[in-house]
Design an enzyme around this catalytic site. Sequence first.
Site, PDB file in Angstrom:
ATOM      1  N   HIS A   1      27.730  10.305 -12.303  1.00 54.40           N
ATOM      2  CA  HIS A   1      26.736  10.220 -13.381  1.00 54.40           C
ATOM      3  C   HIS A   1      27.387  10.780 -14.653  1.00 54.40           C
ATOM      4  CE1 HIS A   1      23.100  10.063 -15.548  1.00 54.40           C
ATOM      5  NE2 HIS A   1      22.265  10.642 -14.709  1.00 54.40           N
TER       6      HIS A   1
ATOM      7  N   LYS B   1      14.627 -11.840  -6.774  1.00 52.95           N
ATOM      8  CA  LYS B   1      14.659 -13.211  -6.231  1.00 52.95           C
ATOM      9  C   LYS B   1      15.952 -13.462  -5.475  1.00 52.95           C
ATOM     10  CE  LYS B   1      12.297 -15.231 -10.256  1.00 52.95           C
ATOM     11  NZ  LYS B   1      12.542 -16.161 -11.384  1.00 52.95           N
TER      12      LYS B   1
HETATM   13  C1  NCD Z   1      19.717  13.060 -12.137  1.00 52.71           C
HETATM   14  C2  NCD Z   1      20.154  11.758 -11.490  1.00 52.71           C
HETATM   15  O1  NCD Z   1      19.551  10.706 -11.722  1.00 52.71           O
HETATM   16  O2  NCD Z   1      21.141  11.824 -10.754  1.00 52.71           O
HETATM   17  N1  NCD Z   1      18.748  12.873 -13.126  1.00 52.71           N
HETATM   18  C3  NCD Z   1      19.116  12.584 -14.407  1.00 52.71           C
HETATM   19  O3  NCD Z   1      19.711  11.580 -14.678  1.00 52.71           O
HETATM   20  N2  NCD Z   1      18.844  13.485 -15.361  1.00 52.71           N
HETATM   21  C4  NCD Z   1      19.355  14.118 -11.166  1.00 52.71           C
HETATM   22  C5  NCD Z   1      18.302  13.822 -10.144  1.00 52.71           C
HETATM   23  O4  NCD Z   1      17.734  12.736 -10.087  1.00 52.71           O
HETATM   24  O5  NCD Z   1      18.023  14.733  -9.369  1.00 52.71           O
END
Ligand code: NCD
Length: 304
Positions: free
Chosen positions: A129, A80
Amino acid sequence: MRNLLAITDFSVKEIDELISVALDIEKHPKKYQEKCKHKKLATLFFEPSTRTRLSFESAMLSLGGSVLGFSDANSSSSSKGESLSDTIRVVSCYSDIIAMRHPKEGAPLVASKVSSVPIINAGDGGHNHPTQTLTDLLTIKKEKGRLDNFTIGFCGDLKFGRTVHSLIQALSRYTGIKIVLISPEELKLPDYVKKDVLEKNNMEYVETESLEKAMPELDILYMTRVQQERFFNEQDYLRLRDSYILDVEKLKNAKKDLNILHPLPRVNEISVEVDQDSRACYFKQVENGRLIRMALILKMLEDK
Ligand code: NCD
Protein backbone atom coordinates in the site's frame (compact mmCIF):
# COMPACT_ATOMS: atom_id res chain seq x y z
CA MET A 1 5.93 6.18 -17.99
CA ARG A 2 6.13 5.71 -14.22
CA ASN A 3 3.89 3.49 -12.13
CA LEU A 4 3.76 3.29 -8.35
CA LEU A 5 3.28 -0.37 -7.51
CA ALA A 6 5.62 -0.63 -4.51
CA ILE A 7 7.20 2.15 -2.47
CA THR A 8 10.65 1.14 -3.75
CA ASP A 9 9.60 2.24 -7.26
CA PHE A 10 10.60 5.69 -6.01
CA SER A 11 14.09 6.55 -4.80
CA VAL A 12 14.67 8.10 -1.38
CA LYS A 13 15.46 11.36 -3.15
CA GLU A 14 12.14 11.28 -5.02
CA ILE A 15 10.29 10.61 -1.78
CA ASP A 16 12.06 13.56 -0.16
CA GLU A 17 10.94 15.72 -3.09
CA LEU A 18 7.33 14.53 -2.76
CA ILE A 19 7.42 15.42 0.93
CA SER A 20 8.79 18.90 0.15
CA VAL A 21 6.08 19.48 -2.45
CA ALA A 22 3.39 18.27 -0.02
CA LEU A 23 4.66 20.72 2.61
CA ASP A 24 4.65 23.52 0.05
CA ILE A 25 1.10 22.63 -1.01
CA GLU A 26 0.04 22.88 2.63
CA LYS A 27 1.52 26.37 2.87
CA HIS A 28 0.47 27.68 -0.55
CA PRO A 29 -2.58 25.70 -1.74
CA LYS A 30 -3.63 28.41 -4.21
CA LYS A 31 -0.43 27.97 -6.20
CA TYR A 32 -1.51 24.45 -7.07
CA GLN A 33 -5.22 24.83 -7.63
CA GLU A 34 -5.07 24.74 -11.44
CA LYS A 35 -2.02 22.54 -11.96
CA CYS A 36 -4.05 19.58 -13.23
CA LYS A 37 -6.72 21.47 -15.17
CA HIS A 38 -8.22 19.24 -17.90
CA LYS A 39 -6.57 16.15 -16.43
CA LYS A 40 -8.61 13.17 -15.27
CA LEU A 41 -7.91 10.72 -12.46
CA ALA A 42 -9.74 7.38 -12.49
CA THR A 43 -10.20 5.64 -9.14
CA LEU A 44 -11.01 1.95 -9.61
CA PHE A 45 -11.80 0.38 -6.25
CA PHE A 46 -12.51 -3.33 -6.34
CA GLU A 47 -12.33 -3.32 -2.52
CA PRO A 48 -13.90 -1.04 0.09
CA SER A 49 -12.24 2.26 0.99
CA THR A 50 -13.07 5.60 2.53
CA ARG A 51 -9.84 7.56 3.03
CA THR A 52 -7.73 6.29 0.20
CA ARG A 53 -10.30 6.78 -2.53
CA LEU A 54 -11.72 10.05 -1.24
CA SER A 55 -8.27 11.50 -0.53
CA PHE A 56 -7.21 10.68 -4.09
CA GLU A 57 -10.36 12.32 -5.42
CA SER A 58 -10.06 15.31 -3.11
CA ALA A 59 -6.39 15.63 -4.10
CA MET A 60 -7.21 15.71 -7.81
CA LEU A 61 -10.07 18.18 -7.30
CA SER A 62 -7.75 20.43 -5.26
CA LEU A 63 -5.39 20.44 -8.25
CA GLY A 64 -8.20 21.58 -10.56
CA GLY A 65 -8.56 18.18 -12.25
CA SER A 66 -11.54 15.86 -12.55
CA VAL A 67 -12.27 12.39 -11.27
CA LEU A 68 -14.18 9.37 -12.53
CA GLY A 69 -14.36 5.73 -11.53
CA PHE A 70 -16.17 3.24 -9.34
CA SER A 71 -16.10 2.42 -5.66
CA ASP A 72 -17.64 -1.02 -5.91
CA ALA A 73 -16.62 -3.77 -8.33
CA ASN A 74 -20.27 -4.89 -8.47
CA SER A 75 -21.20 -1.70 -10.27
CA SER A 76 -18.52 -2.29 -12.93
CA SER A 77 -18.35 -4.80 -15.77
CA SER A 78 -16.04 -7.01 -13.75
CA SER A 79 -19.29 -8.30 -12.22
CA LYS A 80 -20.19 -9.49 -15.75
CA GLY A 81 -16.91 -11.37 -15.96
CA GLU A 82 -14.72 -8.76 -17.66
CA SER A 83 -11.01 -9.34 -17.01
CA LEU A 84 -8.97 -6.80 -15.08
CA SER A 85 -6.76 -6.28 -18.15
CA ASP A 86 -9.73 -5.40 -20.34
CA THR A 87 -11.15 -3.02 -17.72
CA ILE A 88 -7.80 -1.23 -17.43
CA ARG A 89 -7.38 -0.96 -21.22
CA VAL A 90 -10.77 0.67 -21.43
CA VAL A 91 -10.32 3.05 -18.49
CA SER A 92 -6.90 4.15 -19.70
CA CYS A 93 -8.68 5.54 -22.79
CA TYR A 94 -10.83 7.73 -20.54
CA SER A 95 -8.25 9.01 -18.04
CA ASP A 96 -4.71 10.39 -17.61
CA ILE A 97 -3.83 8.41 -14.48
CA ILE A 98 -5.39 5.50 -12.58
CA ALA A 99 -5.42 4.74 -8.84
CA MET A 100 -6.66 1.22 -8.18
CA ARG A 101 -7.32 -1.06 -5.21
CA HIS A 102 -7.81 -4.78 -5.66
CA PRO A 103 -8.14 -7.81 -3.36
CA LYS A 104 -5.58 -9.80 -5.37
CA GLU A 105 -1.88 -9.33 -4.72
CA GLY A 106 -0.16 -8.28 -7.94
CA ALA A 107 -3.29 -6.94 -9.67
CA PRO A 108 -1.75 -3.46 -10.15
CA LEU A 109 1.29 -5.07 -11.78
CA VAL A 110 -1.01 -6.86 -14.24
CA ALA A 111 -2.79 -3.54 -14.85
CA SER A 112 0.49 -1.73 -15.50
CA LYS A 113 1.31 -4.14 -18.35
CA VAL A 114 -1.73 -3.13 -20.37
CA SER A 115 -2.38 0.44 -19.27
CA SER A 116 -1.50 3.39 -21.47
CA VAL A 117 -1.52 5.71 -18.43
CA PRO A 118 0.33 5.53 -15.08
CA ILE A 119 -1.02 3.07 -12.48
CA ILE A 120 -0.96 3.82 -8.77
CA ASN A 121 -1.39 0.88 -6.40
CA ALA A 122 -3.92 1.97 -3.78
CA GLY A 123 -3.66 -1.39 -1.99
CA ASP A 124 -3.38 -4.94 -3.39
CA GLY A 125 -4.60 -7.67 -1.06
CA GLY A 126 -2.28 -8.30 1.87
CA HIS A 127 0.71 -7.15 -0.15
CA ASN A 128 1.47 -3.44 -0.54
CA HIS A 129 0.00 0.00 0.00
CA PRO A 130 2.64 2.51 -1.12
CA THR A 131 0.51 5.67 -0.97
CA GLN A 132 -0.37 4.98 2.67
CA THR A 133 3.37 4.72 3.22
CA LEU A 134 3.92 8.13 1.64
CA THR A 135 1.25 9.43 4.03
CA ASP A 136 3.00 7.79 6.98
CA LEU A 137 6.41 9.16 5.96
CA LEU A 138 5.05 12.68 5.61
CA THR A 139 3.45 12.33 9.05
CA ILE A 140 6.67 11.09 10.65
CA LYS A 141 8.66 13.85 8.97
CA LYS A 142 6.24 16.51 10.24
CA GLU A 143 6.07 15.11 13.76
CA LYS A 144 9.68 14.08 14.32
CA GLY A 145 11.44 16.36 11.85
CA ARG A 146 13.38 13.38 10.45
CA LEU A 147 13.04 9.99 8.83
CA ASP A 148 15.97 8.29 10.54
CA ASN A 149 17.13 7.29 14.01
CA PHE A 150 14.00 6.11 15.79
CA THR A 151 12.43 2.98 17.21
CA ILE A 152 9.08 2.09 15.68
CA GLY A 153 6.69 -0.58 16.97
CA PHE A 154 4.24 -2.21 14.55
CA CYS A 155 1.34 -3.69 16.49
CA GLY A 156 -1.54 -5.94 15.45
CA ASP A 157 -2.00 -7.77 12.18
CA LEU A 158 1.49 -7.82 10.71
CA LYS A 159 0.65 -10.80 8.53
CA PHE A 160 -2.06 -9.32 6.35
CA GLY A 161 -1.42 -5.62 7.03
CA ARG A 162 -0.21 -4.28 3.70
CA THR A 163 0.47 -0.83 5.18
CA VAL A 164 2.99 -2.47 7.51
CA HIS A 165 4.77 -4.30 4.69
CA SER A 166 5.13 -1.14 2.61
CA LEU A 167 6.25 1.07 5.48
CA ILE A 168 8.90 -1.45 6.53
CA GLN A 169 10.15 -1.52 2.92
CA ALA A 170 10.37 2.25 2.93
CA LEU A 171 12.17 2.43 6.29
CA SER A 172 14.77 -0.11 5.15
CA ARG A 173 16.38 2.71 3.17
CA TYR A 174 16.92 5.05 6.13
CA THR A 175 19.53 4.69 8.86
CA GLY A 176 19.27 4.07 12.60
CA ILE A 177 15.78 2.54 12.49
CA LYS A 178 14.90 -0.16 15.00
CA ILE A 179 11.75 -2.18 14.38
CA VAL A 180 9.70 -3.84 17.11
CA LEU A 181 7.16 -6.32 15.74
CA ILE A 182 4.29 -6.77 18.19
CA SER A 183 1.73 -9.42 17.25
CA PRO A 184 0.17 -12.71 18.27
CA GLU A 185 1.96 -15.78 16.90
CA GLU A 186 -0.64 -16.27 14.12
CA LEU A 187 -0.32 -12.70 12.83
CA LYS A 188 3.46 -12.38 12.66
CA LEU A 189 5.19 -10.55 9.83
CA PRO A 190 5.47 -12.90 6.80
CA ASP A 191 8.83 -14.59 6.31
CA TYR A 192 9.29 -13.03 2.89
CA VAL A 193 9.22 -9.52 4.39
CA LYS A 194 11.64 -10.59 7.12
CA LYS A 195 14.08 -12.17 4.70
CA ASP A 196 13.80 -9.87 1.68
CA VAL A 197 13.53 -6.60 3.56
CA LEU A 198 14.64 -6.74 7.21
CA GLU A 199 17.45 -9.26 6.94
CA LYS A 200 18.64 -8.29 3.49
CA ASN A 201 19.12 -4.71 4.67
CA ASN A 202 20.59 -5.69 8.05
CA MET A 203 17.79 -3.93 9.89
CA GLU A 204 17.62 -4.22 13.63
CA TYR A 205 14.36 -5.90 14.67
CA VAL A 206 12.79 -7.87 17.50
CA GLU A 207 9.51 -9.79 17.74
CA THR A 208 7.32 -9.82 20.84
CA GLU A 209 3.74 -10.51 21.83
CA SER A 210 3.70 -7.84 24.53
CA LEU A 211 2.74 -4.26 23.73
CA GLU A 212 3.21 -3.33 27.41
CA LYS A 213 6.82 -4.49 27.45
CA ALA A 214 7.68 -2.83 24.15
CA MET A 215 6.00 0.50 24.94
CA PRO A 216 8.72 2.35 26.94
CA GLU A 217 11.32 2.21 24.15
CA LEU A 218 9.07 3.28 21.26
CA ASP A 219 9.35 6.63 19.49
CA ILE A 220 6.53 5.69 17.12
CA LEU A 221 3.72 3.19 17.61
CA TYR A 222 2.00 2.03 14.41
CA MET A 223 -1.28 0.34 15.36
CA THR A 224 -3.19 -1.76 12.84
CA ARG A 225 -6.61 -3.34 12.42
CA VAL A 226 -6.91 -7.12 12.30
CA GLN A 227 -7.74 -7.62 8.61
CA GLN A 228 -11.01 -9.53 8.87
CA GLU A 229 -11.49 -9.76 5.09
CA ARG A 230 -8.28 -11.76 4.66
CA PHE A 231 -9.18 -14.49 7.17
CA PHE A 232 -10.30 -17.89 5.93
CA ASN A 233 -12.07 -18.66 9.16
CA GLU A 234 -14.42 -16.44 11.19
CA GLN A 235 -13.49 -18.19 14.46
CA ASP A 236 -9.84 -17.22 14.06
CA TYR A 237 -10.80 -13.62 13.41
CA LEU A 238 -13.04 -13.46 16.48
CA ARG A 239 -10.29 -14.95 18.64
CA LEU A 240 -7.61 -12.55 17.39
CA ARG A 241 -9.43 -9.31 16.74
CA ASP A 242 -9.03 -7.85 20.22
CA SER A 243 -5.43 -9.02 20.78
CA TYR A 244 -4.32 -5.43 21.40
CA ILE A 245 -6.35 -2.50 22.57
CA LEU A 246 -4.41 0.69 23.12
CA ASP A 247 -5.86 2.70 25.98
CA VAL A 248 -4.81 5.49 28.32
CA GLU A 249 -3.53 2.99 30.89
CA LYS A 250 -1.10 1.37 28.44
CA LEU A 251 0.22 4.78 27.43
CA LYS A 252 1.39 5.51 30.98
CA ASN A 253 4.72 3.85 30.25
CA ALA A 254 5.15 5.50 26.87
CA LYS A 255 7.57 8.27 25.93
CA LYS A 256 6.28 11.83 26.17
CA ASP A 257 7.07 12.40 22.51
CA LEU A 258 5.67 9.11 21.24
CA ASN A 259 3.68 9.40 18.00
CA ILE A 260 0.72 7.05 17.59
CA LEU A 261 -0.05 6.25 13.98
CA HIS A 262 -2.82 4.12 12.48
CA PRO A 263 -3.76 4.00 8.79
CA LEU A 264 -7.45 3.74 9.84
CA PRO A 265 -10.15 2.45 9.81
CA ARG A 266 -9.90 1.60 13.47
CA VAL A 267 -12.19 -1.03 14.93
CA ASN A 268 -11.34 -1.74 18.59
CA GLU A 269 -7.59 -1.45 18.65
CA ILE A 270 -7.39 2.15 19.88
CA SER A 271 -9.94 3.22 22.44
CA VAL A 272 -11.53 6.57 21.65
CA GLU A 273 -10.22 8.14 24.89
CA VAL A 274 -6.74 8.06 23.29
CA ASP A 275 -7.95 10.51 20.63
CA GLN A 276 -7.59 13.32 23.20
CA ASP A 277 -3.92 12.50 23.82
CA SER A 278 -1.59 14.91 22.03
CA ARG A 279 0.48 11.90 20.91
CA ALA A 280 -2.37 10.58 18.74
CA CYS A 281 -1.52 11.37 15.11
CA TYR A 282 -3.97 9.21 13.17
CA PHE A 283 -6.37 11.99 12.23
CA LYS A 284 -3.42 14.15 11.20
CA GLN A 285 -2.40 11.29 8.90
CA VAL A 286 -5.73 11.65 7.11
CA GLU A 287 -5.01 15.24 6.06
CA ASN A 288 -1.40 14.38 5.21
CA GLY A 289 -2.76 11.68 2.90
CA ARG A 290 -4.49 14.28 0.76
CA LEU A 291 -1.42 16.52 0.60
CA ILE A 292 1.01 13.79 -0.37
CA ARG A 293 -1.39 12.39 -2.97
CA MET A 294 -1.58 15.86 -4.53
CA ALA A 295 2.22 15.87 -4.75
CA LEU A 296 2.16 12.34 -6.15
CA ILE A 297 -0.41 13.03 -8.87
CA LEU A 298 1.57 16.12 -9.92
CA LYS A 299 4.81 14.17 -10.11
CA MET A 300 3.36 11.24 -12.00
CA LEU A 301 1.65 13.41 -14.57
CA GLU A 302 4.87 15.42 -15.03
CA ASP A 303 6.99 12.27 -15.41
CA LYS A 304 4.50 11.00 -17.98
C1 NCD B 1 -5.61 0.43 5.21
C2 NCD B 1 -5.72 -0.51 4.03
O1 NCD B 1 -6.64 -0.39 3.21
O2 NCD B 1 -4.84 -1.37 3.93
N1 NCD B 1 -6.50 1.51 5.13
C3 NCD B 1 -6.16 2.64 4.45
O3 NCD B 1 -5.94 2.61 3.27
N2 NCD B 1 -6.02 3.77 5.14
C4 NCD B 1 -5.65 -0.25 6.53
C5 NCD B 1 -6.82 -1.13 6.84
O4 NCD B 1 -7.74 -1.31 6.05
O5 NCD B 1 -6.81 -1.67 7.95
